[in-house]
Motif scaffolding. Structure first.
Motif, mmCIF file in Angstrom:
data_model
loop_
_atom_site.group_PDB
_atom_site.id
_atom_site.type_symbol
_atom_site.label_atom_id
_atom_site.label_comp_id
_atom_site.label_asym_id
_atom_site.label_seq_id
_atom_site.Cartn_x
_atom_site.Cartn_y
_atom_site.Cartn_z
ATOM 1 N N VAL A 146 4.191 1.856 2.057
ATOM 2 C CA VAL A 146 5.073 2.831 2.036
ATOM 3 C C VAL A 146 4.651 4.365 1.681
ATOM 4 N N ALA A 147 5.353 5.145 2.538
ATOM 5 C CA ALA A 147 4.808 6.442 2.620
ATOM 6 C C ALA A 147 5.791 7.116 1.598
ATOM 7 N N VAL A 155 6.217 -0.574 7.597
ATOM 8 C CA VAL A 155 6.035 0.815 7.280
ATOM 9 C C VAL A 155 7.308 1.194 7.165
ATOM 10 N N SER A 156 7.512 1.690 5.595
ATOM 11 C CA SER A 156 8.764 2.404 5.081
ATOM 12 C C SER A 156 8.600 3.731 4.177
ATOM 13 N N MET A 215 0.763 -1.295 -0.111
ATOM 14 C CA MET A 215 0.068 0.014 0.128
ATOM 15 C C MET A 215 0.831 1.049 0.112
ATOM 16 N N TYR A 216 0.483 2.069 -0.737
ATOM 17 C CA TYR A 216 1.085 3.525 -1.031
ATOM 18 C C TYR A 216 0.468 4.347 -0.199
ATOM 19 N N SER A 217 0.940 5.410 0.787
ATOM 20 C CA SER A 217 0.332 6.497 1.261
ATOM 21 C C SER A 217 0.843 7.506 0.648
ATOM 22 N N ARG A 260 -2.224 3.851 11.621
ATOM 23 C CA ARG A 260 -3.262 2.682 11.456
ATOM 24 C C ARG A 260 -2.254 1.591 11.221
ATOM 25 N N ALA A 261 -1.059 1.654 10.106
ATOM 26 C CA ALA A 261 -0.504 0.361 9.765
ATOM 27 C C ALA A 261 0.626 0.212 11.002
ATOM 28 N N LEU A 262 1.160 1.129 11.699
ATOM 29 C CA LEU A 262 2.069 1.208 12.633
ATOM 30 C C LEU A 262 1.306 0.219 13.817
#
Length: 183
Positions: free
Chosen positions: A131-132, A161-162, A54-56, A152-154
């Motif tokens: 991935v942010a 999370v990267s 998932m990309y943020s 939320r991912a954390l």
């Protein structure tokens, strides 16, 4: 790719960059309008796959910096081409034309949370997490939705999370650190 089109080049010439709002308005909406389906669904060849990544992103980011950051992250993490991803501009139906669910109707289904909580995103299931994306055009964390997604991912077990950072972003960070260390 949209980048090769004359329309993209006109937008870039006018603004000096193209962001995801532009991609949505000039490419995603026209392509999907009247279908009731997102870009992801239209490109899926009727194969249902859960996202493994998932990309943020902020929507205000420079598309070319975003692409460069995503490609660099894929190379770093050895993410194979064809990996199912969640990138909201392409995963949600955008036109708001009545042919498919409205944005609000889609948000009411909690798609972001469902993706984040999916086992397929987890490392033990060969997922790549969230991935942010960081670029020089926009600070990801000024968009509260992105901060919420990352938070939320954390909270999820085994969801890595990267960050994916464009070269321009990395250079700007290095320059800021140099200024700090010299001052």
């Amino acid at each position: 790719f949209c980048i090769a089109t004359p329309k993209y080049q006109r937008i870039k010439a006018m603004k000096r960059f193209v962001n995801m709002h532009d991609i949505n308005e000039h490419f995603v909406k026209p392509w999907t309008r009247g279908t009731g389906c997102s870009v992801a669904v239209l490109m899926s060849n009727n194969v249902k796959e859960n996202a493994q990544l998932m990309y943020s992103h902020s929507w205000d980011e420079d598309v070319e910096e975003t692409l460069q950051a995503v490609r660099a992250k894929a190379a770093e993490k050895h993410i194979p081409d064809g990996t199912p991803i969640w990138f909201c501009v392409f995963a949600n139906y955008q036109p708001e034309d009545g042919a498919g669910p409205s944005i609000q109707e889609q948000l009411d289904m909690s798609p972001f949370e469902r993706v984040i909580q999916s086992d397929d995103l987890k490392a033990e299931q060969s997922g790549y997490g969230m991935v942010a994306i960081h670029t020089t055009r926009s600070d990801l964390y000024t968009r509260l939705w992105c901060a919420h997604e990352v938070d939320r991912a954390l909270l999820e077990d085994d969801v890595e999370v990267s960050a994916a950072m464009s070269e321009a972003y990395l250079t700007s960070i290095e320059q800021r650190i140099d200024v700090f260390l010299e001052g």
